[in-house]
Design a protein around this motif. Sequence first.
Motif, PDB file in Angstrom:
ATOM      1  N   LEU A 106      45.788  27.286  -3.279  1.00 56.18           N
ATOM      2  CA  LEU A 106      44.774  26.386  -2.726  1.00 56.18           C
ATOM      3  C   LEU A 106      44.349  26.807  -1.319  1.00 56.18           C
ATOM      4  CD1 LEU A 106      45.948  22.860  -3.934  1.00 56.18           C
ATOM      5  CD2 LEU A 106      44.326  24.435  -4.972  1.00 56.18           C
ATOM      6  N   GLY A 107      45.313  27.268  -0.534  1.00 56.87           N
ATOM      7  CA  GLY A 107      44.976  27.666   0.827  1.00 56.87           C
ATOM      8  C   GLY A 107      44.039  28.856   0.870  1.00 56.87           C
ATOM      9  N   VAL A 108      44.323  29.871   0.058  1.00 55.35           N
ATOM     10  CA  VAL A 108      43.464  31.060   0.037  1.00 55.35           C
ATOM     11  C   VAL A 108      42.096  30.725  -0.534  1.00 55.35           C
ATOM     12  CG1 VAL A 108      43.178  33.361  -0.951  1.00 55.35           C
ATOM     13  CG2 VAL A 108      45.403  32.653  -0.059  1.00 55.35           C
ATOM     14  N   SER A 109      42.056  29.914  -1.593  1.00 55.31           N
ATOM     15  CA  SER A 109      40.766  29.543  -2.201  1.00 55.31           C
ATOM     16  C   SER A 109      39.904  28.758  -1.217  1.00 55.31           C
ATOM     17  CB  SER A 109      41.000  28.718  -3.468  1.00 55.31           C
ATOM     18  OG  SER A 109      41.755  29.449  -4.416  1.00 55.31           O
ATOM     19  N   PRO A 172      42.230   3.340   4.813  1.00 55.66           N
ATOM     20  CA  PRO A 172      43.603   3.590   5.279  1.00 55.66           C
ATOM     21  C   PRO A 172      43.927   5.078   5.255  1.00 55.66           C
ATOM     22  CG  PRO A 172      43.615   2.715   3.044  1.00 55.66           C
ATOM     23  CD  PRO A 172      42.195   2.638   3.522  1.00 55.66           C
ATOM     24  N   GLY A 173      44.387   5.587   6.381  1.00 58.14           N
ATOM     25  CA  GLY A 173      44.691   7.012   6.475  1.00 58.14           C
ATOM     26  C   GLY A 173      45.997   7.359   5.782  1.00 58.14           C
ATOM     27  N   PRO A 174      46.110   8.563   5.236  1.00 59.17           N
ATOM     28  CA  PRO A 174      47.345   8.990   4.570  1.00 59.17           C
ATOM     29  C   PRO A 174      48.450   9.276   5.583  1.00 59.17           C
ATOM     30  CG  PRO A 174      45.769  10.789   4.631  1.00 59.17           C
ATOM     31  CD  PRO A 174      45.061   9.590   5.185  1.00 59.17           C
ATOM     32  N   GLY A 175      49.649   9.499   5.070  1.00 61.33           N
ATOM     33  CA  GLY A 175      50.793   9.774   5.921  1.00 61.33           C
ATOM     34  C   GLY A 175      50.860  11.200   6.413  1.00 61.33           C
ATOM     35  N   TRP A 176      50.032  12.081   5.872  1.00 61.14           N
ATOM     36  CA  TRP A 176      49.986  13.493   6.242  1.00 61.14           C
ATOM     37  C   TRP A 176      51.374  14.128   6.211  1.00 61.14           C
ATOM     38  CZ3 TRP A 176      45.417  15.228   5.475  1.00 61.14           C
ATOM     39  CH2 TRP A 176      44.291  14.482   5.814  1.00 61.14           C
ATOM     40  N   LEU A 177      51.858  14.616   7.318  1.00 62.85           N
ATOM     41  CA  LEU A 177      53.116  15.358   7.333  1.00 62.85           C
ATOM     42  C   LEU A 177      54.334  14.483   7.090  1.00 62.85           C
ATOM     43  CD1 LEU A 177      52.300  17.683  10.353  1.00 62.85           C
ATOM     44  CD2 LEU A 177      52.571  18.406   7.976  1.00 62.85           C
ATOM     45  N   ARG A 178      54.174  13.173   7.080  1.00 60.28           N
ATOM     46  CA  ARG A 178      55.281  12.273   6.789  1.00 60.28           C
ATOM     47  C   ARG A 178      55.282  11.809   5.341  1.00 60.28           C
ATOM     48  NH1 ARG A 178      55.279   8.313  12.160  1.00 60.28           N
ATOM     49  NH2 ARG A 178      55.260  10.009  13.728  1.00 60.28           N
ATOM     50  N   SER A 179      54.336  12.296   4.570  1.00 59.26           N
ATOM     51  CA  SER A 179      54.233  11.905   3.167  1.00 59.26           C
ATOM     52  C   SER A 179      54.422  13.133   2.280  1.00 59.26           C
ATOM     53  CB  SER A 179      52.860  11.279   2.883  1.00 59.26           C
ATOM     54  OG  SER A 179      52.643  11.133   1.490  1.00 59.26           O
ATOM     55  N   LYS A 184      51.573  19.052   2.056  1.00 54.91           N
ATOM     56  CA  LYS A 184      50.992  20.368   1.752  1.00 54.91           C
ATOM     57  C   LYS A 184      49.486  20.406   2.030  1.00 54.91           C
ATOM     58  CE  LYS A 184      52.999  20.702  -2.341  1.00 54.91           C
ATOM     59  NZ  LYS A 184      54.143  19.753  -2.229  1.00 54.91           N
ATOM     60  N   PRO A 185      48.698  19.365   1.668  1.00 59.51           N
ATOM     61  CA  PRO A 185      47.291  19.380   2.099  1.00 59.51           C
ATOM     62  C   PRO A 185      47.138  19.452   3.615  1.00 59.51           C
ATOM     63  CG  PRO A 185      47.584  17.794   0.333  1.00 59.51           C
ATOM     64  CD  PRO A 185      48.952  18.292   0.696  1.00 59.51           C
ATOM     65  N   ALA A 186      48.065  18.846   4.362  1.00 61.42           N
ATOM     66  CA  ALA A 186      47.994  18.927   5.821  1.00 61.42           C
ATOM     67  C   ALA A 186      48.187  20.364   6.286  1.00 61.42           C
ATOM     68  CB  ALA A 186      49.050  18.012   6.450  1.00 61.42           C
ATOM     69  N   LEU A 187      49.097  21.101   5.656  1.00 56.85           N
ATOM     70  CA  LEU A 187      49.307  22.506   6.008  1.00 56.85           C
ATOM     71  C   LEU A 187      48.084  23.348   5.669  1.00 56.85           C
ATOM     72  CD1 LEU A 187      53.005  22.999   4.820  1.00 56.85           C
ATOM     73  CD2 LEU A 187      52.177  22.772   7.170  1.00 56.85           C
ATOM     74  N   THR A 265      63.096  21.764   8.559  1.00 58.95           N
ATOM     75  CA  THR A 265      63.768  21.078   7.440  1.00 58.95           C
ATOM     76  C   THR A 265      63.028  21.237   6.125  1.00 58.95           C
ATOM     77  OG1 THR A 265      62.617  18.988   7.896  1.00 58.95           O
ATOM     78  CG2 THR A 265      64.696  19.378   9.046  1.00 58.95           C
ATOM     79  N   GLY A 266      61.742  21.545   6.178  1.00 54.10           N
ATOM     80  CA  GLY A 266      60.965  21.620   4.944  1.00 54.10           C
ATOM     81  C   GLY A 266      60.660  20.264   4.351  1.00 54.10           C
ATOM     82  N   GLY A 267      60.775  19.224   5.135  1.00 53.16           N
ATOM     83  CA  GLY A 267      60.525  17.874   4.658  1.00 53.16           C
ATOM     84  C   GLY A 267      59.058  17.488   4.764  1.00 53.16           C
ATOM     85  N   PRO A 268      58.751  16.272   4.340  1.00 50.89           N
ATOM     86  CA  PRO A 268      59.678  15.290   3.764  1.00 50.89           C
ATOM     87  C   PRO A 268      59.966  15.560   2.285  1.00 50.89           C
ATOM     88  CG  PRO A 268      57.473  14.370   3.912  1.00 50.89           C
ATOM     89  CD  PRO A 268      57.405  15.728   4.545  1.00 50.89           C
ATOM     90  N   ALA A 269      61.194  15.267   1.877  1.00 48.11           N
ATOM     91  CA  ALA A 269      61.619  15.390   0.481  1.00 48.11           C
ATOM     92  C   ALA A 269      61.351  16.780  -0.079  1.00 48.11           C
ATOM     93  CB  ALA A 269      60.942  14.333  -0.390  1.00 48.11           C
ATOM     94  N   ARG A 270      61.631  17.826   0.711  1.00 49.91           N
ATOM     95  CA  ARG A 270      61.475  19.225   0.291  1.00 49.91           C
ATOM     96  C   ARG A 270      60.030  19.601  -0.060  1.00 49.91           C
ATOM     97  NH1 ARG A 270      66.499  20.384  -3.910  1.00 49.91           N
ATOM     98  NH2 ARG A 270      68.187  19.598  -2.596  1.00 49.91           N
ATOM     99  N   SER A 271      59.079  18.812   0.357  1.00 50.84           N
ATOM    100  CA  SER A 271      57.686  19.057  -0.045  1.00 50.84           C
ATOM    101  C   SER A 271      57.072  20.264   0.649  1.00 50.84           C
ATOM    102  CB  SER A 271      56.835  17.818   0.232  1.00 50.84           C
ATOM    103  OG  SER A 271      56.848  17.495   1.612  1.00 50.84           O
ATOM    104  N   THR A 272      57.681  20.735   1.728  1.00 52.35           N
ATOM    105  CA  THR A 272      57.148  21.897   2.426  1.00 52.35           C
ATOM    106  C   THR A 272      58.156  23.049   2.478  1.00 52.35           C
ATOM    107  OG1 THR A 272      57.845  20.976   4.571  1.00 52.35           O
ATOM    108  CG2 THR A 272      55.596  20.515   3.849  1.00 52.35           C
TER     109      THR A 272
END
Length: 328
Positions: A106-109, A172-179, A184-187, A265-272
């Motif tokens: 997704l990032g490259v595309s 309502p805004g998303p949690g971004w790096l805390r969700s 991953k969309p934030a990255l 840490t690769g968080g939250p919940a190993r998502s990164t």
Amino acid sequence: MSQTASRPGRRNTADGARTERPKGRFGLVGQEWRNQRNGILFISPWIIGFLVFSLGPMLASLYFSFTSYNVLKAPRWIGLQNYVNIFSNDPYLRDAVVNTLYLAALGVSAGTLLSLALAMLLNQRVKGIGIYRTLYYLPTMLPIVVSSFIFLLVLDPQFGVINNLLGVFGIPGPGWLRSPDWSKPALIVLGLWGVGNSVVIYLAGLQDVPRHLMEAAEVDGAGWWQRLRHVTLPMLSPVIFFNVVLAIIAAFQNFVSIFFLTDGTGGPARSTVTWGLQIYTNAFVNGRMGYASAMSWIMFVIVLLVTLGLFRLGSHVVYYEGGDGRRK
């Protein structure tokens, strides 16, 4: 009076006979050998640096990948055990592979489409276009750590600029790096911040598209979409191919921004959790240098195979001027 033409590597004697000049090393004539030697001497700092700081560590990591090594003790040979453990006993393997492929695809595309679109806009002849080009390139001048810190503030769920702007419209805004769903969309959004390098390369390619082809297409009644599809993109395909290959390699190696934004840490919940982050964690946090070396070589092989596959695909879809237009 006839004269005997001389050739490189030969000389004429008093009676007109030609004899071979004495050759130096590697079959080179004296002056040619001196030029070759001087050239090697000039690039010798780079050669020494490559051997000491690149090739040497690569070969050392290849050896360490077959050992149990934690830096504090001498490496102990264990054969392929590290590679077996990676594919059979690593609890983070699935998350690292899925997240890395997600960010790469997704990032490259998204980066390719955005940078190409921006380059086309910046290729227009309007007043002050130089200022716009500079503004789009400026973010690439920032170190990745600084850019990550800025986005850490911009994407803050409570005080970030984006969520506050969405709140003005009642969204309502998303949690971004805390969700886990939005990390991953934030990255990817952070990656789009630095498309300026690609934009500059695309802009150079667009300005190299032959003007007479565009004029011929206009005379034939082709609209902007037809000109883009049948003229611009084929002529720009080598540049697109170049940028895509570099972007994919960089996506597989992405580490700094993820490490900074998630405190490693690769968080939250190993998502990164990505492959690059796991290499760092195993090497410098867990002290498993041999295991991390094995992961590095697996990534090297994967990136090499992907790159070779892209070059094989590029020979069919990339247009090159001259000959039949296709890369041999």
